[in-house]
Scaffold this active site. Structure first.
Site, short mmCIF file in Angstrom:
data_model
loop_
_atom_site.label_atom_id
_atom_site.label_comp_id
_atom_site.label_asym_id
_atom_site.label_seq_id
_atom_site.Cartn_x
_atom_site.Cartn_y
_atom_site.Cartn_z
N LYS A 131 -1.90 4.89 8.55
CA LYS A 131 -1.07 5.00 7.34
C LYS A 131 -1.96 5.23 6.11
O LYS A 131 -1.71 6.12 5.30
CB LYS A 131 -0.26 3.71 7.16
CG LYS A 131 0.48 3.64 5.83
CD LYS A 131 1.06 2.26 5.54
CE LYS A 131 1.58 2.21 4.11
NZ LYS A 131 2.11 0.92 3.72
N LYS A 144 -7.92 1.60 -3.18
CA LYS A 144 -7.60 1.13 -1.83
C LYS A 144 -7.76 2.25 -0.79
O LYS A 144 -8.40 2.07 0.24
CB LYS A 144 -6.16 0.59 -1.83
CG LYS A 144 -5.49 0.46 -0.49
CD LYS A 144 -5.71 -0.88 0.14
CE LYS A 144 -5.14 -0.89 1.55
NZ LYS A 144 -5.43 -2.08 2.28
N THR A 170 0.87 -1.18 0.00
CA THR A 170 0.00 0.00 0.00
C THR A 170 0.90 1.23 0.00
O THR A 170 1.63 1.45 0.97
CB THR A 170 -0.90 0.03 1.26
OG1 THR A 170 -1.65 -1.16 1.31
CG2 THR A 170 -1.83 1.24 1.23
#
Ligand code: NAD
Length: 296
Positions: free
Chosen positions: A244, A169, A93
């Site tokens: 994050k 995402k 990611t």
């Protein structure tokens, strides 16, 4: 198929093992010797460097902590060292810009095809081979990556051009962060108003307050299907990882001038929760901070 796999941590370890299990020749590398030894036990061939792992790879898969490391590893150790015909799949990611930059560099410096393919699903899904992959890249790159991703997941979705997987995402996880906090605060308030949490769950899960955060991952113990709340908020998806993703979402929002007031507030609240030394706690554990701040 010959696969070079870089990054054998919590997620990559299980993913590489699943590729080896279905018969791929997985040449693996991680800077951690322990991670490398675990991968060897699960059928991967340990290598002494990234360059060695990718030297005759048809596919290169990376599962690394962040965009800076992804950029460094591709720039210095993969591009120009893997065969020109190989396809690169980055499952980490990372921010949309770095994903696009690395794919551009790979094309420019070696004619490589590359997809960004971040995952939904945690360590259990990585081990079980039931991840969902959101994939950004050309149709041809997607076609090359798809069978390899299918061996590690239950769904592989082509989201669009380079960077689209990362965009999907972070937008998805921005919804998740905001709905989890909304669900937590509603449960805390309902209880203060005298409602039994189970009764509130039965009502709201069938009414318009329903969401994945409520019905698949309820933040209240003993309510709804089994979730980290039933195990004192251990396991699951750590607050640090949610933070994050929210910070990546805020960075992307700023770049494209998107109004994200709920996402921004969710990022602030998860930062506050992490600052209480709760970064390793499951992200639904933020309900404890809301309970405590109401009582203060
Ligand atoms: P992790 O820290 O457990 O694993 C990362 C691995 O990369 C480590 O083993 C580390 O030693 C290795 N590494 C770091 N630098 C390296 C280098 N230069 N060369 C080779 N290896 C190197 O992290 P993780 O939980 O497996 O997460 C990996 C990625 O997946 C992250 O981008 C994370 O945001 C994402 N993700 C994690 C989860 C989760 O639940 N853990 C869920 C979805 C997505």
């Amino acid at each position: 198929m010959k696969i070079g796999f870089i990054g054998l941590g919590n997620m990559g370890g299980g993913m590489a093992a699943n590729l080896a299990r279905v018969g791929h020749e997985v040449r693996a590398f991680d800077v951690s010797k322990d991670a490398l030894a675990r991968a060897k036990d699960k059928g991967c061939t340990p290598c002494t460097s990234v360059k060695e792992a990718v030297a005759d790879a048809q596919i290169v898969v990376t599962m690394l902590p962040n965009g800076k490391i992804v950029d460094e590893v591709y720039s210095n150790e993969i591009i120009g060292h893997a065969p020109r015909s190989s396809t690169f799949i980055d499952c980490s990611t990372i921010d949309v810009d770095t994903a696009r930059k690395v794919a551009r560099d790979a094309a420019k410096r070696g004619g490589y095809e590359m997809v960004d393919a971040p995952v939904s699903g945690g360590i259990a899904a990585a081990n079980a081979g039931t991840l969902t992959f959101m994939v950004g890249g050309t149709p041809s790159a997607f076609d090359h990556a798809q069978p390899v991703l299918a061996a590690m997941g239950k769904a592989v979705i082509h989201a669009g051009t380079s960077g689209a997987g990362q965009a999907a995402k972070i937008c998805n996880n921005m919804i998740l962060g905001a709905t989890m906090i909304a669900t937590c605060e509603a449960f805390v308030m309902a209880q203060k108003l005298g409602l039994d949490p189970k009764v509130f769950y039965d009502i709201s899960s069938k009414a318009s307050g329903q969401s994945w955060s409520m019905t698949s991952y309820c933040p209240v113990p003993g309510v709804g299907p089994q979730s980290p709340a039933d195990d004192e908020y251990r396991g699951g998806f750590a607050t640090n990882l949610m933070l994050k993703d929210l910070l990546l979402a805020m960075q992307a929002a700023e770049q494209v001038n998107a109004a994200v007031p709920m996402g921004a507030r969710a990022a602030e609240l998860y930062q506050a929760f992490a600052d209480l030394d709760q970064g390793q706690v499951d992200f639904s554990g933020i309900i404890k901070m809301l309970e405590a701040s109401g009582d203060a």
